[in-house]
Design a protein around this motif. Structure first.
Motif, PDB file in Angstrom:
ATOM      1  N   GLU A  94     -19.201  62.288  18.185  1.00 38.56           N
ATOM      2  CA  GLU A  94     -18.848  63.397  17.303  1.00 38.56           C
ATOM      3  C   GLU A  94     -17.808  64.334  17.904  1.00 38.56           C
ATOM      4  O   GLU A  94     -17.339  65.245  17.216  1.00 38.56           O
ATOM      5  N   THR A  95     -17.429  64.080  19.153  1.00 42.91           N
ATOM      6  CA  THR A  95     -16.482  65.004  19.798  1.00 42.91           C
ATOM      7  C   THR A  95     -15.229  64.350  20.362  1.00 42.91           C
ATOM      8  O   THR A  95     -14.145  64.956  20.307  1.00 42.91           O
ATOM      9  N   PHE A  96     -15.316  63.110  20.891  1.00 44.38           N
ATOM     10  CA  PHE A  96     -14.106  62.557  21.522  1.00 44.38           C
ATOM     11  C   PHE A  96     -12.937  62.389  20.547  1.00 44.38           C
ATOM     12  O   PHE A  96     -11.771  62.531  20.959  1.00 44.38           O
ATOM     13  N   PRO A  97     -13.169  62.114  19.236  1.00 41.24           N
ATOM     14  CA  PRO A  97     -12.006  62.006  18.341  1.00 41.24           C
ATOM     15  C   PRO A  97     -11.231  63.313  18.183  1.00 41.24           C
ATOM     16  O   PRO A  97     -10.063  63.295  17.782  1.00 41.24           O
ATOM     17  N   HIS A  98     -11.865  64.449  18.501  1.00 39.09           N
ATOM     18  CA  HIS A  98     -11.178  65.732  18.350  1.00 39.09           C
ATOM     19  C   HIS A  98      -9.965  65.834  19.262  1.00 39.09           C
ATOM     20  O   HIS A  98      -9.045  66.622  18.980  1.00 39.09           O
ATOM     21  N   GLU A  99      -9.937  65.040  20.321  1.00 41.78           N
ATOM     22  CA  GLU A  99      -8.810  65.112  21.258  1.00 41.78           C
ATOM     23  C   GLU A  99      -7.481  64.766  20.587  1.00 41.78           C
ATOM     24  O   GLU A  99      -6.422  65.182  21.056  1.00 41.78           O
ATOM     25  N   VAL A 100      -7.542  63.982  19.513  1.00 39.49           N
ATOM     26  CA  VAL A 100      -6.308  63.641  18.800  1.00 39.49           C
ATOM     27  C   VAL A 100      -6.372  64.119  17.347  1.00 39.49           C
ATOM     28  O   VAL A 100      -5.724  63.572  16.462  1.00 39.49           O
ATOM     29  N   HIS A 101      -7.203  65.145  17.102  1.00 39.44           N
ATOM     30  CA  HIS A 101      -7.301  65.780  15.788  1.00 39.44           C
ATOM     31  C   HIS A 101      -7.789  64.819  14.700  1.00 39.44           C
ATOM     32  O   HIS A 101      -7.291  64.835  13.568  1.00 39.44           O
ATOM     33  N   CYS A 102      -8.790  64.004  15.063  1.00 39.30           N
ATOM     34  CA  CYS A 102      -9.519  63.192  14.083  1.00 39.30           C
ATOM     35  C   CYS A 102     -10.939  63.733  13.964  1.00 39.30           C
ATOM     36  O   CYS A 102     -11.472  64.308  14.921  1.00 39.30           O
ATOM     37  N   ILE A 103     -11.549  63.530  12.823  1.00 44.96           N
ATOM     38  CA  ILE A 103     -12.934  63.976  12.665  1.00 44.96           C
ATOM     39  C   ILE A 103     -13.838  63.150  13.579  1.00 44.96           C
ATOM     40  O   ILE A 103     -13.564  61.978  13.866  1.00 44.96           O
ATOM     41  N   GLY A 104     -14.895  63.785  14.055  1.00 43.00           N
ATOM     42  CA  GLY A 104     -15.898  63.097  14.851  1.00 43.00           C
ATOM     43  C   GLY A 104     -17.155  62.943  14.028  1.00 43.00           C
ATOM     44  O   GLY A 104     -17.752  63.945  13.603  1.00 43.00           O
ATOM     45  N   GLN A 105     -17.575  61.694  13.804  1.00 42.02           N
ATOM     46  CA  GLN A 105     -18.744  61.451  12.958  1.00 42.02           C
ATOM     47  C   GLN A 105     -19.419  60.179  13.428  1.00 42.02           C
ATOM     48  O   GLN A 105     -18.749  59.248  13.873  1.00 42.02           O
ATOM     49  N   GLU A 106     -20.737  60.121  13.351  1.00 47.64           N
ATOM     50  CA  GLU A 106     -21.465  59.018  13.982  1.00 47.64           C
ATOM     51  C   GLU A 106     -21.500  57.727  13.183  1.00 47.64           C
ATOM     52  O   GLU A 106     -21.979  56.710  13.679  1.00 47.64           O
ATOM     53  N   THR A 107     -21.013  57.734  11.938  1.00 48.51           N
ATOM     54  CA  THR A 107     -21.074  56.500  11.155  1.00 48.51           C
ATOM     55  C   THR A 107     -19.727  56.041  10.630  1.00 48.51           C
ATOM     56  O   THR A 107     -19.602  54.905  10.180  1.00 48.51           O
ATOM     57  N   THR A 108     -18.730  56.912  10.658  1.00 53.73           N
ATOM     58  CA  THR A 108     -17.414  56.521  10.181  1.00 53.73           C
ATOM     59  C   THR A 108     -16.357  57.028  11.153  1.00 53.73           C
ATOM     60  O   THR A 108     -16.643  57.808  12.039  1.00 53.73           O
ATOM     61  N   GLY A 109     -15.136  56.562  10.987  1.00 58.22           N
ATOM     62  CA  GLY A 109     -14.069  56.970  11.875  1.00 58.22           C
ATOM     63  C   GLY A 109     -14.269  56.429  13.280  1.00 58.22           C
ATOM     64  O   GLY A 109     -15.076  55.523  13.514  1.00 58.22           O
ATOM     65  N   PRO A 110     -13.553  56.970  14.269  1.00 59.54           N
ATOM     66  CA  PRO A 110     -13.663  56.476  15.639  1.00 59.54           C
ATOM     67  C   PRO A 110     -15.075  56.563  16.211  1.00 59.54           C
ATOM     68  O   PRO A 110     -15.513  55.688  16.961  1.00 59.54           O
ATOM     69  N   GLY A 111     -15.812  57.618  15.851  1.00 58.37           N
ATOM     70  CA  GLY A 111     -17.180  57.758  16.341  1.00 58.37           C
ATOM     71  C   GLY A 111     -18.101  56.691  15.789  1.00 58.37           C
ATOM     72  O   GLY A 111     -18.936  56.129  16.512  1.00 58.37           O
ATOM     73  N   GLY A 112     -17.964  56.407  14.507  1.00 56.63           N
ATOM     74  CA  GLY A 112     -18.761  55.341  13.908  1.00 56.63           C
ATOM     75  C   GLY A 112     -18.426  53.986  14.504  1.00 56.63           C
ATOM     76  O   GLY A 112     -19.308  53.122  14.651  1.00 56.63           O
ATOM     77  N   PHE A 113     -17.170  53.787  14.864  1.00 53.22           N
ATOM     78  CA  PHE A 113     -16.749  52.553  15.510  1.00 53.22           C
ATOM     79  C   PHE A 113     -17.422  52.415  16.876  1.00 53.22           C
ATOM     80  O   PHE A 113     -17.920  51.352  17.247  1.00 53.22           O
ATOM     81  N   ALA A 114     -17.455  53.507  17.646  1.00 46.40           N
ATOM     82  CA  ALA A 114     -18.125  53.477  18.948  1.00 46.40           C
ATOM     83  C   ALA A 114     -19.591  53.092  18.787  1.00 46.40           C
ATOM     84  O   ALA A 114     -20.131  52.290  19.568  1.00 46.40           O
ATOM     85  N   LYS A 115     -20.223  53.647  17.772  1.00 47.54           N
ATOM     86  CA  LYS A 115     -21.636  53.329  17.536  1.00 47.54           C
ATOM     87  C   LYS A 115     -21.805  51.849  17.192  1.00 47.54           C
ATOM     88  O   LYS A 115     -22.755  51.192  17.635  1.00 47.54           O
ATOM     89  N   ALA A 116     -20.888  51.310  16.405  1.00 48.35           N
ATOM     90  CA  ALA A 116     -20.954  49.885  16.066  1.00 48.35           C
ATOM     91  C   ALA A 116     -20.819  49.017  17.307  1.00 48.35           C
ATOM     92  O   ALA A 116     -21.543  48.026  17.471  1.00 48.35           O
ATOM     93  N   LEU A 117     -19.896  49.371  18.186  1.00 44.31           N
ATOM     94  CA  LEU A 117     -19.686  48.576  19.401  1.00 44.31           C
ATOM     95  C   LEU A 117     -20.946  48.569  20.278  1.00 44.31           C
ATOM     96  O   LEU A 117     -21.302  47.535  20.862  1.00 44.31           O
ATOM     97  N   ARG A 118     -21.618  49.704  20.379  1.00 44.88           N
ATOM     98  CA  ARG A 118     -22.845  49.779  21.178  1.00 44.88           C
ATOM     99  C   ARG A 118     -24.003  49.051  20.517  1.00 44.88           C
ATOM    100  O   ARG A 118     -24.865  48.484  21.184  1.00 44.88           O
TER     101      ARG A 118
END
Length: 423
Positions: A94-118
């Motif tokens: 929910e926070t690392f995407p903020h570094e490049v001004h993207c939303i941080g969310q646990e099911t969609t976007g870069p954060g959701g992708f991280a959750k899928a990989l794990r």
């Protein structure tokens, strides 16, 4: 009947227990197994669960195990509710995407992708154990996010699986309350991908007839509907539909990002709630679910899960919203993609109901996200930085190479301990 909850040490499990207790005539459970690697959580959650069953007069036995193999042996239904990495990993999502001004969310976007990989590799390992140890016709119900990607991973490996989300049942209850009718009198034309759905019809059964009341709701209750999903009323008017709350991350991205940058992460909030709940569960006099559980999220999940289990095991054939293979339902997606739509639930198969043709702008966004999901699953199964980068670049919330590169490297650094191929 034997039901197993893998991830049974979750602080949310008593919500399910409450549903099992209230709806025991719908789903007569003789054995309920809670499986979790955390012995402290398992003891606390199983303790309050047993007290809740006793208070309700439920005769089912609640058993616990840290072993998936032991827990799922001879199971009829296995429900997966996992959070690999816990709230700490969620906070990162929910926070690392903020570094490049993207939303941080646990099911969609870069954060959701991280959750899928794990998550995908762990779920597939568990599913193989279920295949070997559970009953031959056992069903896997996946409530683990991102549900669409995880469910497709299971189906791709030949598992008897279906994905479940509580968005549709929440809308059903909302519309029923607006019309002052029972929820059983409302059915939805619900369509899209998990966490990327619209209500394109709200069907009211009344006096022996069924009619779509969505146009009158959009006319008479527009501001209330828009406020509920926190999106502009003009968007609902334009689409003639009600988007799920999760579409806010696409349609109001910059607004959401601005909110996120000045608020604690949802993971931080949930951690506080969970600590409070665990303290409550330790009270041996407590035999009802605490009020704080409502703050944990997942409204109506227990009703959705129990209805689905009942239909899968007793061949009721009623229609419920689930995550299921496309198989031509949305003609612009591959057959093996997983979509979220109404389906008739039988013990042998899920029969997707007809879906109205979608407006181009909805189909376009679904197609874009589906392309990302396919790349994301490939990366989750096979690993490799290039696969991660391709999926990241394909996501409509990223879409720029420099951002995708930065996000990929940040994601891999934060999740290296959870990714065997990246260690």
């Amino acid at each position: 009947m034997k039901v197993v909850i893998v991830g049974g040490g979750s602080t949310y499990t008593p919500e399910l227990i409450d549903g099992f207790a209230r709806l025991r005539a719908t789903l007569p459970v003789e054995e309920l197994w809670l499986v979790d690697p955390d012995p402290v959580r398992l003891e606390l959650v199983s303790g309050i669960s047993r007290r809740m069953f006793a208070r309700a007069g439920h005769t089912g036995r609640i058993m616990t195990s840290s072993s998936v193999a032991e827990g799922v042996t001879d199971a009829d239904v296995v429900l997966l509710q996992l959070r690999i990495g816990g709230q700490e990993a969620r906070h990162g999502d929910e926070t690392f995407p903020h570094e490049v001004h993207c939303i941080g969310q646990e099911t969609t976007g870069p954060g959701g992708f991280a959750k899928a990989l794990r998550t995908v590799p762990v779920v597939l390992e568990i599913a193989e154990i279920i295949r070997q140890r559970a009953k031959p016709n056992a069903w896997i119900i996946d409530f683990t996010n991102p549900v669409g990607i995880v469910t497709r991973a299971l189906l791709q490996e030949g598992h008897r699986a279906v994905g479940l989300c509580n968005v549709a049942i929440g809308f059903q209850r909302k519309f029923a309350a607006l019309m002052d009718v029972g929820h059983q009198d409302i059915s939805l034309d619900h369509v899209g991908l998990n966490h990327l759905t619209w209500e394109t019809g709200v069907n009211l059964r009344q006096d022996g007839a069924t009619r779509d009341i969505l146009p009158e709701l959009l006319k008479n209750r527009l501001d209330e509907l828009a406020a509920d999903v926190r999106m502009p009323a003009g968007l609902l008017e334009l689409q003639g539909a009600v988007p799920s709350y999760y579409l806010r991350y696409f349609y109001s991205h910059d607004v959401v990002l601005g909110e996120q940058l000045v608020k604690p992460s949802r993971a931080a909030e949930v951690t506080k709630i969970e600590n409070s709940l665990l303290a409550k569960y330790a009270d041996t006099s407590l035999d009802t679910k605490p009020a704080e559980l409502a703050e944990r999220g997942g409204a109506f999940y227990s009703e959705a899960a129990i209805d689905l289990m009942a239909s899968l095991t007793s061949n009721r054939g009623d229609v419920q919203v689930v995550n299921v293979r496309n198989d031509g339902t949305l003609p612009f997606l591959p057959d093996d993609h997983v979509i979220e739509v109404p389906a008739a639930i039988t013990s042998e198969k899920l029969i997707v109901q007809p879906v109205k043709a979608l407006p181009t702008e909805m189909a376009a966004l679904i197609g874009h996200v589906a392309g990302y999901e396919r790349l994301a699953l490939d990366a989750a199964i096979h690993g490799g930085r290039d696969r991660v980068l391709k999926a990241m670049l394909a996501h409509p919330l990223v879409g720029q190479y420099e951002k995708a590169e930065k996000l990929t490297d940040t994601l891999l650094a934060a999740n290296r301990n959870h990714l065997e191929w990246a260690k």
